[in-house]
Design a protein around this motif. Structure first.
Motif, PDB file in Angstrom:
ATOM      1  N   MET A  18       0.262   9.003  -2.734  1.00 39.94           N
ATOM      2  CA  MET A  18      -0.892   9.408  -3.359  1.00 39.94           C
ATOM      3  C   MET A  18      -1.357  10.269  -2.406  1.00 39.94           C
ATOM      4  O   MET A  18      -1.962  11.165  -2.996  1.00 39.94           O
ATOM      5  CB  MET A  18      -1.668   8.638  -4.957  1.00 39.94           C
ATOM      6  CG  MET A  18      -0.518   7.668  -5.737  1.00 39.94           C
ATOM      7  SD  MET A  18      -1.437   7.198  -6.870  1.00 39.94           S
ATOM      8  CE  MET A  18      -1.581   5.336  -5.992  1.00 39.94           C
ATOM      9  N   THR A  19      -2.038   9.516  -1.421  1.00 43.85           N
ATOM     10  CA  THR A  19      -2.713  10.774  -0.488  1.00 43.85           C
ATOM     11  C   THR A  19      -2.200  11.311  -0.196  1.00 43.85           C
ATOM     12  O   THR A  19      -2.527  12.125  -0.022  1.00 43.85           O
ATOM     13  CB  THR A  19      -3.200   9.431   0.450  1.00 43.85           C
ATOM     14  OG1 THR A  19      -3.833   8.075  -0.079  1.00 43.85           O
ATOM     15  CG2 THR A  19      -3.686  10.000   1.416  1.00 43.85           C
ATOM     16  N   ILE A  20      -0.776  11.519   0.611  1.00 41.36           N
ATOM     17  CA  ILE A  20      -0.033  12.709   0.903  1.00 41.36           C
ATOM     18  C   ILE A  20      -0.147  13.600  -0.075  1.00 41.36           C
ATOM     19  O   ILE A  20      -0.334  14.931   0.572  1.00 41.36           O
ATOM     20  CB  ILE A  20       1.743  12.166   1.105  1.00 41.36           C
ATOM     21  CG1 ILE A  20       1.150  11.610   2.570  1.00 41.36           C
ATOM     22  CG2 ILE A  20       2.565  13.524   1.312  1.00 41.36           C
ATOM     23  CD1 ILE A  20       2.949  10.853   2.967  1.00 41.36           C
ATOM     24  N   LEU A  21       0.341  12.880  -1.845  1.00 44.72           N
ATOM     25  CA  LEU A  21       0.478  13.932  -2.609  1.00 44.72           C
ATOM     26  C   LEU A  21      -0.880  15.229  -2.844  1.00 44.72           C
ATOM     27  O   LEU A  21      -1.062  16.278  -3.257  1.00 44.72           O
ATOM     28  CB  LEU A  21       1.188  13.383  -3.684  1.00 44.72           C
ATOM     29  CG  LEU A  21       1.117  14.004  -4.989  1.00 44.72           C
ATOM     30  CD1 LEU A  21       1.680  15.081  -5.028  1.00 44.72           C
ATOM     31  CD2 LEU A  21       1.557  12.965  -6.064  1.00 44.72           C
ATOM     32  N   LEU A  22      -1.232  14.190  -2.950  1.00 46.51           N
ATOM     33  CA  LEU A  22      -2.594  14.641  -2.982  1.00 46.51           C
ATOM     34  C   LEU A  22      -3.743  16.027  -2.226  1.00 46.51           C
ATOM     35  O   LEU A  22      -3.560  16.775  -2.248  1.00 46.51           O
ATOM     36  CB  LEU A  22      -3.983  13.739  -2.790  1.00 46.51           C
ATOM     37  CG  LEU A  22      -5.874  14.282  -2.852  1.00 46.51           C
ATOM     38  CD1 LEU A  22      -5.772  14.707  -4.437  1.00 46.51           C
ATOM     39  CD2 LEU A  22      -6.669  13.084  -3.205  1.00 46.51           C
ATOM     40  N   LEU A  30       7.087   9.865  -5.938  1.00 47.89           N
ATOM     41  CA  LEU A  30       5.475   9.079  -6.809  1.00 47.89           C
ATOM     42  C   LEU A  30       6.430   8.702  -7.773  1.00 47.89           C
ATOM     43  O   LEU A  30       5.816   6.814  -8.265  1.00 47.89           O
ATOM     44  CB  LEU A  30       4.642   9.664  -6.839  1.00 47.89           C
ATOM     45  CG  LEU A  30       3.681   8.624  -7.640  1.00 47.89           C
ATOM     46  CD1 LEU A  30       2.999   7.914  -6.932  1.00 47.89           C
ATOM     47  CD2 LEU A  30       1.955   9.360  -7.867  1.00 47.89           C
ATOM     48  N   ILE A  31       7.277   9.091  -8.474  1.00 44.31           N
ATOM     49  CA  ILE A  31       7.762   8.564  -9.990  1.00 44.31           C
ATOM     50  C   ILE A  31       9.086   7.382  -9.778  1.00 44.31           C
ATOM     51  O   ILE A  31       8.791   6.180 -10.198  1.00 44.31           O
ATOM     52  CB  ILE A  31       8.068  10.163 -10.241  1.00 44.31           C
ATOM     53  CG1 ILE A  31       6.845  10.662 -10.783  1.00 44.31           C
ATOM     54  CG2 ILE A  31       9.201   9.480 -11.781  1.00 44.31           C
ATOM     55  CD1 ILE A  31       7.526  12.344 -11.273  1.00 44.31           C
ATOM     56  N   LEU A  32       8.969   7.559  -8.337  1.00 43.93           N
ATOM     57  CA  LEU A  32      10.339   6.794  -8.501  1.00 43.93           C
ATOM     58  C   LEU A  32       9.592   5.786  -7.769  1.00 43.93           C
ATOM     59  O   LEU A  32      10.351   4.183  -8.148  1.00 43.93           O
ATOM     60  CB  LEU A  32      11.409   7.581  -7.278  1.00 43.93           C
ATOM     61  CG  LEU A  32      11.935   8.247  -7.403  1.00 43.93           C
ATOM     62  CD1 LEU A  32      12.604   9.022  -6.278  1.00 43.93           C
ATOM     63  CD2 LEU A  32      13.320   8.141  -8.323  1.00 43.93           C
ATOM     64  N   ALA A  33       8.781   5.215  -6.557  1.00 37.98           N
ATOM     65  CA  ALA A  33       7.889   3.953  -6.185  1.00 37.98           C
ATOM     66  C   ALA A  33       7.367   3.604  -7.912  1.00 37.98           C
ATOM     67  O   ALA A  33       7.059   2.294  -7.903  1.00 37.98           O
ATOM     68  CB  ALA A  33       7.180   5.080  -5.337  1.00 37.98           C
ATOM     69  N   LEU A  34       6.407   4.839  -8.658  1.00 36.52           N
ATOM     70  CA  LEU A  34       6.459   4.001 -10.050  1.00 36.52           C
ATOM     71  C   LEU A  34       7.593   3.672 -11.013  1.00 36.52           C
ATOM     72  O   LEU A  34       7.569   2.255 -11.765  1.00 36.52           O
ATOM     73  CB  LEU A  34       5.335   4.787 -10.900  1.00 36.52           C
ATOM     74  CG  LEU A  34       4.203   4.785  -9.460  1.00 36.52           C
ATOM     75  CD1 LEU A  34       3.234   6.877 -10.257  1.00 36.52           C
ATOM     76  CD2 LEU A  34       2.736   3.943  -9.360  1.00 36.52           C
ATOM     77  N   ARG A  40       0.737  -1.043  -0.286  1.00 44.30           N
ATOM     78  CA  ARG A  40      -0.224   0.077   0.160  1.00 44.30           C
ATOM     79  C   ARG A  40       0.474   1.247   0.024  1.00 44.30           C
ATOM     80  O   ARG A  40       0.208   2.543  -0.142  1.00 44.30           O
ATOM     81  CB  ARG A  40      -0.734  -0.008   1.278  1.00 44.30           C
ATOM     82  CG  ARG A  40      -2.150  -0.900   0.812  1.00 44.30           C
ATOM     83  CD  ARG A  40      -2.760  -1.176   1.897  1.00 44.30           C
ATOM     84  NE  ARG A  40      -3.890  -2.084   2.372  1.00 44.30           N
ATOM     85  CZ  ARG A  40      -5.352  -2.410   2.685  1.00 44.30           C
ATOM     86  NH1 ARG A  40      -5.468  -1.067   2.546  1.00 44.30           N
ATOM     87  NH2 ARG A  40      -5.514  -3.657   2.796  1.00 44.30           N
ATOM     88  N   SER A  41       1.928   0.829  -0.080  1.00 39.12           N
ATOM     89  CA  SER A  41       3.383   2.436  -0.295  1.00 39.12           C
ATOM     90  C   SER A  41       2.451   3.226  -1.342  1.00 39.12           C
ATOM     91  O   SER A  41       2.665   4.749  -0.764  1.00 39.12           O
ATOM     92  CB  SER A  41       4.468   2.244  -0.111  1.00 39.12           C
ATOM     93  OG  SER A  41       4.653   1.356  -1.218  1.00 39.12           O
ATOM     94  N   LYS A  42       2.155   2.537  -2.170  1.00 43.23           N
ATOM     95  CA  LYS A  42       2.054   3.537  -2.964  1.00 43.23           C
ATOM     96  C   LYS A  42       0.263   4.784  -3.106  1.00 43.23           C
ATOM     97  O   LYS A  42       0.620   6.118  -3.500  1.00 43.23           O
ATOM     98  CB  LYS A  42       1.796   2.811  -4.977  1.00 43.23           C
ATOM     99  CG  LYS A  42       3.770   3.013  -5.174  1.00 43.23           C
ATOM    100  CD  LYS A  42       3.317   1.529  -6.400  1.00 43.23           C
ATOM    101  CE  LYS A  42       4.148   0.605  -6.971  1.00 43.23           C
ATOM    102  NZ  LYS A  42       4.100  -0.170  -5.520  1.00 43.23           N
ATOM    103  N   LEU A  43      -0.064   3.697  -2.718  1.00 42.64           N
ATOM    104  CA  LEU A  43      -1.678   4.336  -2.534  1.00 42.64           C
ATOM    105  C   LEU A  43      -0.837   5.100  -0.955  1.00 42.64           C
ATOM    106  O   LEU A  43      -2.073   6.598  -0.903  1.00 42.64           O
ATOM    107  CB  LEU A  43      -2.414   3.748  -2.232  1.00 42.64           C
ATOM    108  CG  LEU A  43      -3.815   3.705  -1.296  1.00 42.64           C
ATOM    109  CD1 LEU A  43      -4.128   4.589  -2.405  1.00 42.64           C
ATOM    110  CD2 LEU A  43      -4.444   2.451  -0.464  1.00 42.64           C
TER     111      LEU A  43
END
Length: 127
Positions: free
Chosen positions: A71-75, A110-114, A65-68
């Motif tokens: 994305m939540t922090i970014l949003l 996020l880009i690095l994780a993706l 769930r790290s990507k989620l």
């Protein structure tokens, strides 16, 4: 752990530590500034700083769930940035710049994780 995840983890930890440190200094009255401080923004930054450190741990552990969480922090940061920029005429330019910086760093995380996720998928397909 892949280099992209190491960099993402370090960025998330640094953002968390910086937010906790600067927020704590303001809340405890150990740092004064020459512009209006929005108390709710300081509390928000402190809270998200603590969460950022926890998310950094999850990134490092490659939690599903790290990507989620990223994305939540970014949003959240993006929404606060929009609010500060468009809807709050009392906010200091420094606060807008700092939130813009946070958004930029979390976009990079996020880009690095993706990128790591994409590499992992392509390696599985090749196997």
């Amino acid at each position: 752990m892949k280099t992209t995840l190491i960099i993402a983890t370090i960025l998330a930890i640094l953002m968390g530590i910086l937010s906790v440190f600067s927020g704590s200094m303001v809340l405890l009255g150990l740092r004064s500034v020459d512009y209006k401080v929005l108390d709710w923004l300081v509390v928000y930054n402190l809270t998200l700083g603590i969460i950022s450190i926890l998310v950094a741990y999850q990134i490092g552990k490659q939690h599903i769930r790290s990507k989620l969480m990223i994305m939540t922090i970014l949003l959240l940061h993006f929404l606060v940035l929009v609010y500060l920029y468009f809807f709050n005429d009392m906010v200091a330019d420094e606060s807008i710049k700092a939130m813009g910086f946070r958004v930029g760093i979390w976009v990079a995380i996020l880009i690095l994780a993706l990128l790591n996720h994409t590499k992992s998928l392509s390696n599985k397909i090749k196997s």
